[in-house]
Design a protein around this motif. Structure first.
Motif, mmCIF file in Angstrom:
data_model
loop_
_atom_site.group_PDB
_atom_site.id
_atom_site.type_symbol
_atom_site.label_atom_id
_atom_site.label_comp_id
_atom_site.label_asym_id
_atom_site.label_seq_id
_atom_site.Cartn_x
_atom_site.Cartn_y
_atom_site.Cartn_z
ATOM 1 N N VAL A 283 0.806 -1.220 0.000
ATOM 2 C CA VAL A 283 0.000 0.000 0.000
ATOM 3 C C VAL A 283 0.838 1.268 0.000
ATOM 4 O O VAL A 283 0.337 2.343 -0.293
ATOM 5 N N THR A 284 2.115 1.149 0.319
ATOM 6 C CA THR A 284 2.937 2.354 0.295
ATOM 7 C C THR A 284 3.273 2.715 -1.151
ATOM 8 O O THR A 284 3.920 3.708 -1.420
ATOM 9 N N ASN A 285 2.859 1.866 -2.054
ATOM 10 C CA ASN A 285 3.212 2.030 -3.448
ATOM 11 C C ASN A 285 2.031 1.565 -4.273
ATOM 12 O O ASN A 285 2.159 0.788 -5.216
ATOM 13 N N ILE A 286 0.845 2.062 -3.892
ATOM 14 C CA ILE A 286 -0.363 1.337 -4.271
ATOM 15 C C ILE A 286 -0.700 1.410 -5.756
ATOM 16 O O ILE A 286 -1.151 0.437 -6.336
ATOM 17 N N GLU A 287 -0.416 2.547 -6.401
ATOM 18 C CA GLU A 287 -0.819 2.653 -7.800
ATOM 19 C C GLU A 287 -0.123 1.608 -8.664
ATOM 20 O O GLU A 287 -0.750 0.930 -9.466
ATOM 21 N N ARG A 288 1.184 1.515 -8.499
ATOM 22 C CA ARG A 288 1.887 0.559 -9.334
ATOM 23 C C ARG A 288 1.491 -0.864 -8.988
ATOM 24 O O ARG A 288 1.386 -1.716 -9.854
ATOM 25 N N ASN A 289 1.256 -1.126 -7.716
ATOM 26 C CA ASN A 289 0.872 -2.475 -7.310
ATOM 27 C C ASN A 289 -0.496 -2.876 -7.868
ATOM 28 O O ASN A 289 -0.702 -4.024 -8.235
ATOM 29 N N LEU A 290 -1.415 -1.908 -7.923
ATOM 30 C CA LEU A 290 -2.749 -2.246 -8.424
ATOM 31 C C LEU A 290 -2.738 -2.526 -9.921
ATOM 32 O O LEU A 290 -3.644 -3.139 -10.460
ATOM 33 N N TYR A 291 -1.700 -2.107 -10.591
ATOM 34 C CA TYR A 291 -1.596 -2.365 -12.027
ATOM 35 C C TYR A 291 -1.600 -3.860 -12.294
ATOM 36 O O TYR A 291 -2.200 -4.349 -13.245
ATOM 37 N N LEU A 292 -0.926 -4.588 -11.434
ATOM 38 C CA LEU A 292 -0.951 -6.051 -11.550
ATOM 39 C C LEU A 292 -2.336 -6.565 -11.155
ATOM 40 O O LEU A 292 -2.891 -7.457 -11.799
ATOM 41 N N THR A 293 -2.902 -5.971 -10.107
ATOM 42 C CA THR A 293 -4.218 -6.413 -9.633
ATOM 43 C C THR A 293 -5.257 -6.380 -10.749
ATOM 44 O O THR A 293 -5.978 -7.347 -10.961
ATOM 45 N N VAL A 294 -5.304 -5.261 -11.483
ATOM 46 C CA VAL A 294 -6.346 -5.166 -12.506
ATOM 47 C C VAL A 294 -6.113 -6.185 -13.621
ATOM 48 O O VAL A 294 -7.055 -6.626 -14.274
ATOM 49 N N GLN A 295 -4.869 -6.588 -13.819
ATOM 50 C CA GLN A 295 -4.632 -7.635 -14.817
ATOM 51 C C GLN A 295 -5.016 -8.999 -14.280
ATOM 52 O O GLN A 295 -5.461 -9.866 -15.023
ATOM 53 N N LEU A 296 -4.813 -9.177 -12.989
ATOM 54 C CA LEU A 296 -5.184 -10.463 -12.400
ATOM 55 C C LEU A 296 -6.706 -10.635 -12.414
ATOM 56 O O LEU A 296 -7.206 -11.747 -12.539
ATOM 57 N N LEU A 297 -7.442 -9.519 -12.300
ATOM 58 C CA LEU A 297 -8.900 -9.605 -12.356
ATOM 59 C C LEU A 297 -9.346 -10.266 -13.660
ATOM 60 O O LEU A 297 -10.328 -10.978 -13.713
ATOM 61 N N GLU A 298 -8.572 -10.009 -14.712
ATOM 62 C CA GLU A 298 -8.922 -10.548 -16.027
ATOM 63 C C GLU A 298 -8.741 -12.048 -16.121
ATOM 64 O O GLU A 298 -9.179 -12.675 -17.072
ATOM 65 N N MET A 299 -8.061 -12.630 -15.150
ATOM 66 C CA MET A 299 -7.752 -14.049 -15.251
ATOM 67 C C MET A 299 -8.954 -14.934 -14.951
ATOM 68 O O MET A 299 -8.904 -16.135 -15.110
ATOM 69 N N ASP A 300 -10.032 -14.315 -14.437
ATOM 70 C CA ASP A 300 -11.240 -15.070 -14.156
ATOM 71 C C ASP A 300 -10.990 -16.169 -13.117
ATOM 72 O O ASP A 300 -11.510 -17.275 -13.215
ATOM 73 N N ILE A 301 -10.158 -15.856 -12.156
ATOM 74 C CA ILE A 301 -9.871 -16.784 -11.065
ATOM 75 C C ILE A 301 -10.269 -16.088 -9.765
ATOM 76 O O ILE A 301 -10.005 -14.896 -9.626
ATOM 77 N N PRO A 302 -10.917 -16.805 -8.840
ATOM 78 C CA PRO A 302 -11.259 -16.181 -7.559
ATOM 79 C C PRO A 302 -10.039 -15.508 -6.942
ATOM 80 O O PRO A 302 -8.936 -16.051 -7.026
ATOM 81 N N MET A 303 -10.254 -14.358 -6.347
ATOM 82 C CA MET A 303 -9.096 -13.609 -5.885
ATOM 83 C C MET A 303 -9.417 -12.807 -4.636
ATOM 84 O O MET A 303 -10.542 -12.375 -4.434
ATOM 85 N N VAL A 304 -8.400 -12.649 -3.785
ATOM 86 C CA VAL A 304 -8.499 -11.768 -2.634
ATOM 87 C C VAL A 304 -7.333 -10.795 -2.723
ATOM 88 O O VAL A 304 -6.228 -11.201 -3.077
ATOM 89 N N VAL A 305 -7.597 -9.529 -2.440
ATOM 90 C CA VAL A 305 -6.499 -8.564 -2.414
ATOM 91 C C VAL A 305 -6.063 -8.368 -0.967
ATOM 92 O O VAL A 305 -6.877 -8.078 -0.098
ATOM 93 N N ALA A 306 -4.779 -8.579 -0.698
ATOM 94 C CA ALA A 306 -4.234 -8.337 0.638
ATOM 95 C C ALA A 306 -3.468 -7.024 0.593
ATOM 96 O O ALA A 306 -2.481 -6.898 -0.134
ATOM 97 N N LEU A 307 -3.942 -6.043 1.316
ATOM 98 C CA LEU A 307 -3.251 -4.755 1.347
ATOM 99 C C LEU A 307 -2.159 -4.835 2.409
ATOM 100 O O LEU A 307 -2.440 -4.731 3.602
ATOM 101 N N ASN A 308 -0.937 -5.022 1.974
ATOM 102 C CA ASN A 308 0.153 -5.240 2.934
ATOM 103 C C ASN A 308 0.834 -3.925 3.309
ATOM 104 O O ASN A 308 0.683 -2.919 2.624
ATOM 105 N N MET A 309 1.598 -3.974 4.381
ATOM 106 C CA MET A 309 2.357 -2.822 4.890
ATOM 107 C C MET A 309 1.420 -1.724 5.378
ATOM 108 O O MET A 309 1.753 -0.531 5.301
ATOM 109 N N MET A 310 0.242 -2.137 5.833
ATOM 110 C CA MET A 310 -0.695 -1.158 6.379
ATOM 111 C C MET A 310 -0.062 -0.410 7.552
ATOM 112 O O MET A 310 -0.356 0.760 7.783
#
Ligand code: GDP
Ligand code: MG
Length: 788
Positions: free
Chosen positions: A209-236
């Protein structure tokens, strides 16, 4: 037209156009360097190249030659910059306290409890995230295992599996860090193929989360994989400590998957994360939205393009087993492997080209930039709504301060040298040597005791000899080096865990490029001073095959810690008082020969261009006490295991073979033994370098199993002590030879794994040849100087 190369340190500019082509360009885009992005040039490396950039709240290295490909302008004009700015101002104060604490929130579950997987299914979970996002820390928490954690890109280079503590039905896999689903290095391919081909039941996407924009870039691609997913916001912990926060429910609503704030390092929120991950896996709750392009955004050009393509390739994607949305964006980006895999016919390809050129003309961006831009716009909107930006974190301010000195123009290289010297001095002279004396005394006393006991008990001569001569002299002599090696690893792991090695890569890049390597090579090479096996593994993070091969071939020149015992042993016998000089001299000599070899390789085996050097510079972090302690324990264990397996067997074999002659009779004259006869065949080759004694030959051969064996073998064979048996010049020649000659079996095996059998065998012979030549020159010089 201004390029990034032309701006000055401290200036902030906006990206206009990203030039270049292929995987590198995609990598730039994936790292967030897209038209409209604000970049700040932090500084140039001490030698003027590469540069350090700051974007989306993180630091990146880039060479001037690559910076030239990026056109920039001074006025901040882009929509992204505006969205970003306004969001911070607008939401800043209001949401200050509106975020739940760690482990709270995350009530989001669209499917509730319908439709579970069959009872007894083993749930396969994948841990996916950016480099340095805390995957391995989390993995260790989840499984109770003890994988190595480090603070530079590329510590995890292979997948690791483990069962989740308390949930025997769930297996989780730690994967190498990736920035996007377009793999750039060989380890990244491991991660992408795992997600695509092994189809895990769920993904735990870990986000820093200290670098959230770049990290979410991967997240939005993983959403496309059509696989159940949980996002863990680390370094809170780091985010909240600096006044930031995240509206978890808002983020969940926008991403369409459960979002759980955690701190892997502090062990907070982990149970919550596990329960959500198992829930989505068990009930196969796929992401609610995979479609993040927005009809109203930028005239909906990307939206129409992606949906158009999706309709066209629907059936192809299904038969190729690719998630449709993933396939569509890959086709839109122009990803060749995916396009081939889909097997489109000519008409379809043509239609797609039309759709894409429509997109390009509407957006005024090329295809991959347009897609990356769409993704980042979505991310900025999510962050605007859900993230309260922290003020500059204490960690970051501290990092900048430290960096001013450690990578400063005039201080970087001198400090690096001082640090290396200090480490060797402390390991070899102060800490290591002190503990070593202690153990030596202990082992010596034990040997005497046992010797006496055996004599008193009148034990059979062979067994007596075997125990005292083979076991105690052999293994015992090696054991005493444990402290030096552990101390050396201690310092290496501090360097690595703190984030310093990444800086070394940054400021050494220019120098390394002169000999055909890149800054990235420094990581494996430094690890090579500890052990060649992990060093060779660590090369997997290198994006260029050429650099990678070359780095692997150079690791044997970095004197590994297992050779320490050899040096220490000879220093004791021949160079008392100037030991330190000999150690440093040998290490530097190894590096020097390595540099010469690199120049040779560059001119012969590996002609061609240097590849770009794009690497993230993580914040400095305090190395975790637990992590370091655990690493040391692993190393000590590993060493002891080797001492009592390979080295023990080698010691016993050597003792046995030198005690019997060819007729299998016990002989008192080792010169008649089987070993002497066999080694006598090789000895003439070694005579010109002053190492014609068969006992030296045997010890070197035994060193092929494990370098420490060299010492144990000498200890066994030279019953009268080595000091009187060799000249000082021969001793020096021996040191030089053992510095460079073939790496041990374990190292060769890992080279074989990376480069194949031919290269591995080649390395054995090549290193021996170079070692012989180097020792010959040293010997010759000695003779000429009259030192014989
Ligand atoms: P990986 O590259 O994703 O496997 O990341 P690692 O697990 O090796 O961790 C990278 C760095 O982040 C290490 O220095 C960790 O100690 C640190 N780290 C991991 N999790 C947390 C966290 O929750 N809070 C803080 N402050 N640091 C963390
Ligand atoms: Mg890791």
């Amino acid at each position: 037209m201004t390029t990034l190369k032309d701006i000055k340190a401290g200036e902030t500019v906006v990206v206009e156009k990203v030039g270049g082509s292929g995987a590198l360009r995609q990598h730039f885009l994936d790292m967030g360097v897209i038209p409209g992005t604000e970049l700040t040039l932090v500084k140039f490396a001490p030698m003027g190249d590469p540069m350090e950039l700051r974007l989306h709240g993180y630091e990146l290295t880039l060479r001037l030659a690559d910076a030239e490909q990026i056109e920039v302008s001074e006025r901040p004009h882009s929509t992204q910059a505006e969205v970003k700015k306004s969001s911070v101002v607008k939401k800043g104060d209001k949401r200050q306290t509106a975020h739940p604490g760690l482990g709270e929130g995350g009530k989001f579950h669209p499917k509730g409890s319908g439709d579970p997987l069959p009872e007894g299914t083993t749930l396969k979970l994948a841990l996916v995230g950016n480099q340095n996002s805390g995957k391995t820390t989390l993995f260790n928490r989840l499984t109770g295992s003890k994988q190595h954690v480090g603070n530079f890109p590329g510590v995890t280079v292979d997948r690791k599996d483990g069962v989740i503590k308390g949930h025997p039905e769930a297996v989780i896999t730690d994967l190498p860090g990736i920035y996007s689903m377009s793999p750039y290095t060989s380890e990244e391919i491991v991660s992408r193929s795992f997600v695509l081909d092994e189809k895990p039941h769920a993904i735990i996407n870990i986000v820093d989360v200290t670098n959230i924009e770049r990290n979410l870039y991967l997240t939005v691609q993983l959403l496309e994989m059509d696989i159940p997913m949980v996002v863990a916001l680390n370094m809170m912990d780091e985010l909240t400590a600096n006044g930031g926060g995240i509206d978890v429910n808002e983020m969940e609503a926008r991403l369409g998957v459960p979002v759980v704030p955690i701190s892997a390092a502090k062990n907070e929120g982990i149970e919550e994360l596990v329960s959500h991950a198992l829930h989505v896996a068990y009930y196969q709750e796929k992401p609610v939205r995979q479609d993040i392009c927005d009809r109203s955004h930028n005239g909906g050009a990307v939206h129409r393009c992606l949906h158009g393509i999706a309709h066209l390739i629907d059936d192809h994607a299904e038969s190729a087993g690719l998630p449709i949305r993933f396939a569509a964006s890959k086709v839109a980006e122009g990803d060749e492997p995916v396009i081939t895999q889909l097997g489109l016919d000519h008409n379809e390809e043509e239609t797609i080209e039309h759709i894409v050129s429509q997109l390009e003309s509407e957006r005024g961006l090329d295809r991959s930039a347009a897609i990356a831009d769409m993704r980042f716009s979505f991310i900025f909107r999510v962050c605007a709504a859900a993230v309260t930006k922290p003020h500059e974190s204490r960690e970051h301010i501290r990092s900048r301060r430290i960096d001013r000195v450690l990578t400063g123009k005039y201080t970087a290289i001198p400090l690096f040298i001082v640090i290396m010297l200090l480490i060797s001095f402390l390991s070899f002279n102060v800490i290591g040597a002190f503990l070593q004396d202690l153990i030596e005394t202990g082992v010596g006393a034990m040997t005497e005791l046992v010797d006496e006991a055996l004599t008193n008990a009148d034990v059979n001569e062979v067994i007596h000899g075997l125990i005292v001569g083979g076991l105690f002299e052999g293994v015992g002599s090696v054991l005493s080096f444990l402290p030096v090696i552990v101390t050396l690893f201690f310092f290496l792991s501090i360097l690595e865990d703190s984030g310093y090695i990444a800086r070394v890569a940054f400021f050494m890049d220019k120098m390394l490029r002169k000999i055909g390597l890149s800054g990235r090579s420094i990581v494996p090479l430094l690890i090579g001073f500890g052990c060649s096996v992990p060093a060779v593994m660590a090369t997997r993070t290198m994006p260029s095959e050429r650099d990678r091969k070359m780095t692997i071939l150079l690791t044997p020149f970095m004197s590994c810690s297992a050779k320490m015992p050899i040096y220490a042993f000879f220093v004791d016998a021949f160079f008392p008082g100037i030991g330190w000089l000999i150690y440093i001299g040998l290490y530097l000599f190894g590096v020097l020969v390595g540099i010469l070899a690199a120049c040779l390789y560059k001119k012969t085996l590996f002609k061609g261009e240097a590849v770009p050097f794009v690497m993230e510079l993580p914040n400095y972090r305090m190395p975790g006490v637990g992590n370091v302690a655990q690493l040391l324990w692993e190393k000590a264990k590993d060493f002891l295991q080797r001492a009592f397996s390979v080295i023990l067997i080698a010691s016993l074999a050597v003792w046995f073979l030198q005690s019997f002659d060819l007729g299998m009779r016990l002989t008192s004259d080792a010169g008649n033994s089987i070993l002497a006869r066999a080694a006598g065949l090789i000895a003439p080759v070694m005579a010109p370098i002053g190492l014609g004694d068969w006992r030296l030959v045997v010890s070197l051969v035994s060193g092929f199993m494990a370098k420490e064996s060299v010492v144990s073998t000498i200890e066994i064979l030279y019953t009268e002590g080595i000091g009187s048996a060799l000249t000082t010049l021969s001793a020096l020649s021996f040191l030089v030879f053992s510095l460079i000659y073939t790496p041990c079996v374990a190292a060769i095996a890992s080279i074989k794994r990376e480069l194949g059998r031919k290269w591995a065998v080649g390395v054995v012979f090549w290193q021996c040849a170079v070692a012989w030549l180097a020792a010959f020159l040293v010997h010759l010089a000695g003779v000429l100087l009259g030192a014989a």
